[in-house]
Design an enzyme around this catalytic site. Structure first.
Site, PDB file in Angstrom:
ATOM      1  CG  HIS A 186      36.213  43.170  37.164  1.00 54.89           C
ATOM      2  ND1 HIS A 186      35.434  44.180  37.690  1.00 54.89           N
ATOM      3  CD2 HIS A 186      36.628  42.432  38.240  1.00 54.89           C
ATOM      4  CE1 HIS A 186      35.384  44.064  39.002  1.00 54.89           C
ATOM      5  NE2 HIS A 186      36.096  43.000  39.371  1.00 54.89           N
ATOM      6  CD  GLU A 187      38.432  38.908  38.032  1.00 49.95           C
ATOM      7  OE1 GLU A 187      39.357  39.191  38.801  1.00 49.95           O
ATOM      8  OE2 GLU A 187      37.247  38.796  38.418  1.00 49.95           O
ATOM      9  CG  HIS A 190      40.920  42.952  40.436  1.00 47.18           C
ATOM     10  ND1 HIS A 190      40.673  44.039  41.259  1.00 47.18           N
ATOM     11  CD2 HIS A 190      39.737  42.271  40.351  1.00 47.18           C
ATOM     12  CE1 HIS A 190      39.409  44.013  41.647  1.00 47.18           C
ATOM     13  NE2 HIS A 190      38.824  42.958  41.104  1.00 47.18           N
ATOM     14  CG  HIS A 196      35.973  45.561  43.493  1.00 50.22           C
ATOM     15  ND1 HIS A 196      35.987  44.557  44.427  1.00 50.22           N
ATOM     16  CD2 HIS A 196      36.102  44.947  42.288  1.00 50.22           C
ATOM     17  CE1 HIS A 196      36.122  43.390  43.821  1.00 50.22           C
ATOM     18  NE2 HIS A 196      36.201  43.602  42.524  1.00 50.22           N
ATOM     19  CE1 TYR A 242      32.686  43.154  41.752  1.00 47.93           C
ATOM     20  CE2 TYR A 242      31.852  42.439  43.881  1.00 47.93           C
ATOM     21  CZ  TYR A 242      32.708  42.261  42.808  1.00 47.93           C
ATOM     22  OH  TYR A 242      33.556  41.200  42.796  1.00 47.93           O
TER      23      TYR A 242
END
Length: 288
Positions: A186-187, A190, A196, A242
């Site tokens: 996930h990071e 980014h 997101h 999310y």
């Protein structure tokens, strides 16, 4: 003289005593993944207890009260770092933040991993880094002398800047709470330039944000962004989505899928096929 069985038992106890707590990380991660997958088969994800293992729950717990420290980046959208004074909602890729493609068609992203991490934590992080190479043209490689690189550190919370910033840019994976395979992916997404899923430009056609259930002062985490969606469908299964109860102030849902409110969201334990497709399209990989 103690018997052979006593000696064997003592050696076993000694071995256990020397098993470092941090070395439980990979075992705990496997347990998290197995339990979450089991629950996914049994439930639609409508209970806050079932959301315990989601990316957003882990990040929200680690990032509680984060972003107010002096000389640290402001944290927006839950885990996106923004240098103080530079906040804006423009898509990162419109500002030229992609990593450079090499003449061989690969995109090499140099990285360093802090010595703060244990050997098992480094193993989890490296698995996350290497997971991009089998399905995309992204190649995370250990930094030599490159100017631009990702510096993976155990700072407070889980967070990353969006896209390449130039020079050393931090990806924070706090040792307690962030070093899980799906959080690492996930990071890193980014850092590659992705926002997101629930903030993408067409999100209102696919989810409804229940602002009355959002923690006061955290509404900004649900702002829509004028994203480049790369002609891919909205993806409830994206590792960038999310969970249903993200930033809930009362245990009630803050993100509800539409038209079917029972669809599970934010439960991904790894990149979805759409996540992979977007990487390949953004970076024009040959295996698009």
């Amino acid at each position: 003289m103690p018997s052979a069985s006593v000696i064997t038992f003592s050696l076993a106890l000694l071995s256990v005593a020397h098993f470092h707590v941090a070395d439980l990380m990979s075992i705990r991660e496997v347990s998290y993944n197995a339990t979450a997958k089991k629950w996914d088969k049994q439930h639609a994800g409508n209970s806050i207890d079932e959301d315990e293992f989601s990316v957003s729950t882990l990040i929200e717990k680690a990032n509680k009260n984060l972003g107010q420290e002096y000389d640290r980046p402001v944290i927006e959208f839950g885990d996106i770092a923004v240098p103080s004074g530079l906040q804006n909602a423009d898509p990162c890729t419109a500002r030229g933040c992609m990593w450079t493609k090499s003449s061989d068609g690969m995109v090499y992203v140099p990285f360093v991993i802090s010595r703060q991490f244990s050997s098992q934590e480094r193993s989890v992080i490296k698995r996350g880094l290497q997971s991009f190479s089998s399905r995309t043209c992204i190649r995370f490689k250990e930094r030599q002398r490159e100017r631009d690189f990702v510096s993976i550190q155990s700072m407070r919370g889980c967070w990353s800047f969006v896209g390449r910033r130039g020079g050393s840019q931090t990806v924070s994976l706090q040792q307690r709470g962030c070093v899980y395979f799906h959080v690492v992916q996930h990071e890193l997404l980014h850092a590659l330039g992705f926002n997101h899923e629930q903030t993408r430009s067409d999100r209102d056609k696919h989810v409804r944000i229940i602002y009355e259930n959002v923690i006061r002062g955290q509404e900004h985490n649900f702002r829509r962004i004028d994203t480049n969606n790369l002609k891919t469908p909205y993806d409830y299964n994206s590792v960038m989505h999310y969970g249903r109860f993200a930033f809930s102030r009362n245990g009630q849902a803050t993100i509800v899928p539409i038209p079917n409110s029972n669809v599970a969201i934010g439960r991904a334990m790894e990149m979805s096929p759409n996540d992979v497709l977007r990487i390949n399209r953004l970076y024009q990989c040959r295996n698009t």
